[in-house]
Design an enzyme around this catalytic site. Sequence first.
Site, PDB file in Angstrom:
ATOM      1  N   ILE A 276      -3.526  -7.768  -5.355  1.00 40.40           N
ATOM      2  CA  ILE A 276      -3.033  -9.229  -5.803  1.00 40.40           C
ATOM      3  C   ILE A 276      -3.081  -9.546  -5.835  1.00 40.40           C
ATOM      4  O   ILE A 276      -4.596 -10.262  -5.583  1.00 40.40           O
ATOM      5  CB  ILE A 276      -2.125  -9.842  -4.118  1.00 40.40           C
ATOM      6  CG1 ILE A 276      -0.951  -8.742  -3.787  1.00 40.40           C
ATOM      7  CG2 ILE A 276      -1.802 -11.155  -4.645  1.00 40.40           C
ATOM      8  CD1 ILE A 276       0.327  -8.353  -4.123  1.00 40.40           C
TER       9      ILE A 276
ATOM     10  N   GLU B  74       7.453 -10.419 -16.747  1.00 39.06           N
ATOM     11  CA  GLU B  74       6.529  -9.362 -16.721  1.00 39.06           C
ATOM     12  C   GLU B  74       6.417  -8.933 -17.469  1.00 39.06           C
ATOM     13  O   GLU B  74       4.920  -8.888 -17.576  1.00 39.06           O
ATOM     14  CB  GLU B  74       6.378  -9.527 -14.811  1.00 39.06           C
ATOM     15  CG  GLU B  74       5.144  -9.222 -14.407  1.00 39.06           C
ATOM     16  CD  GLU B  74       5.056  -7.593 -12.798  1.00 39.06           C
ATOM     17  OE1 GLU B  74       3.672  -7.652 -12.692  1.00 39.06           O
ATOM     18  OE2 GLU B  74       5.999  -8.492 -12.388  1.00 39.06           O
TER      19      GLU B  74
ATOM     20  N   PRO C  36       0.538  -1.146   0.436  1.00 38.20           N
ATOM     21  CA  PRO C  36      -0.068  -0.267   0.026  1.00 38.20           C
ATOM     22  C   PRO C  36       0.713   1.211  -0.331  1.00 38.20           C
ATOM     23  O   PRO C  36       0.344   2.173  -0.511  1.00 38.20           O
ATOM     24  CB  PRO C  36      -0.816  -0.297   0.986  1.00 38.20           C
ATOM     25  CG  PRO C  36      -1.158  -1.841   1.606  1.00 38.20           C
ATOM     26  CD  PRO C  36       0.457  -2.231   1.152  1.00 38.20           C
TER      27      PRO C  36
ATOM     28  N   GLY D 163       2.436  -4.125 -13.285  1.00 36.31           N
ATOM     29  CA  GLY D 163       3.871  -4.036 -12.949  1.00 36.31           C
ATOM     30  C   GLY D 163       5.232  -3.152 -13.670  1.00 36.31           C
ATOM     31  O   GLY D 163       5.911  -3.412 -14.202  1.00 36.31           O
TER      32      GLY D 163
END
Length: 389
Positions: free
Chosen positions: A159, A243, A130, A364
Amino acid sequence: MIDMYFTEEHNLFRESLKDFLQKEVVPHIEEWEDTGKIDRAIWNKFGEMGFFGLMTSEAYSGLDLDLFYTTIFLEELQKINSGGFAAAMWAHQYLAMTYLNKLADHEQKKAYLEPSVLGDKIGCLGVSEPFGGSDVAAMRTTAEKKDDVYIVNGSKTFITNGVYGDYIILAAKTDKDAGHKGISMFVMDRNAKGVTASKLNKLGWRASDTAELAFDNVEVPASNLLGKENEGFGYIMEAFSLERLVMGINAHARAEFALDYALQYMSEREAFGKAIDQFQALRHRLVDLYSDMLLCKQFNYATVAQMEKGAYVVKEATISKLKSTKMADEVIYNCLQFLGGYGYIEDYPMARLSRDSRLGPIGGGTSEILKEILAKIIVDKKEYKKRTV
């Protein structure tokens, strides 16, 4: 154009995957989008087909295939018009399972990786916090070693699979005073005592569950440490290349899907006595958009080929995500415009596509962060080298 990247075996795999998605997934997409929960049985069906084992060795029930199978997997998931479903699948295989494939020992692989390949366990990656966002080194979640366990306290956010998943690949500070050199990676059971999940209400990706996770004195066995203690930052940085490339491929695929749909619609929609694909203003704009998509697509394929040969493609993967996600947003925005009022109606795909695509430049690593990384490489001549251990 001669296909430099895909063999006949790749093409057969694509057709098999397309058929599977149309039969097993597409009929349920609207329900999963409405409920925000994907039927657990589909994970097992993906596992039975081997779709979760593309990058896993045969020793753990995988197929150990080249990265162009992964490219096909990602592309076809983008063409069923549910960014959330696609995210749940690729976050499981290319975020969570990536760390298990690279770092887990035999016992960890038998306990977590093999069930993941089979669809019996669902994984998520817990890095973002956060208060940290893209600043991984600033994470506050801690893991303090006591005897044969680590005591974890802190929180994670954004998540994917964090609500309904079975395990978390968790990054935590094992040395609070060492900055980025004090981060370690763990595999934590999602149902462990002291773990709570709050489901986040998102603009898009409605079919997937996205969580804020909290950890209150959670005990993680020392045997669940992945790799070496305090080496986690390097593991994360190395995984970021895959990613970001994944998100770049996702972007060019959804842009291509949007263009294909818009072209079909424009060939059938008439105004002033002719199909709207005959109006020069629309034809020329579509050509510009298609050209941008194809440039990103070919760049992404070339980057996949480099990664397949072992290159450390930090710069290229970062460019892939930065440019492809921006392109996809622009393509989809304009394709919605091509549909006119129907583009704004939920019964047509562009409304959902526009919401789902918007996360591309955020998740990402934001585009702003990516530009700074590229500035360090291009302007400051910083070198990112692949880990040798």
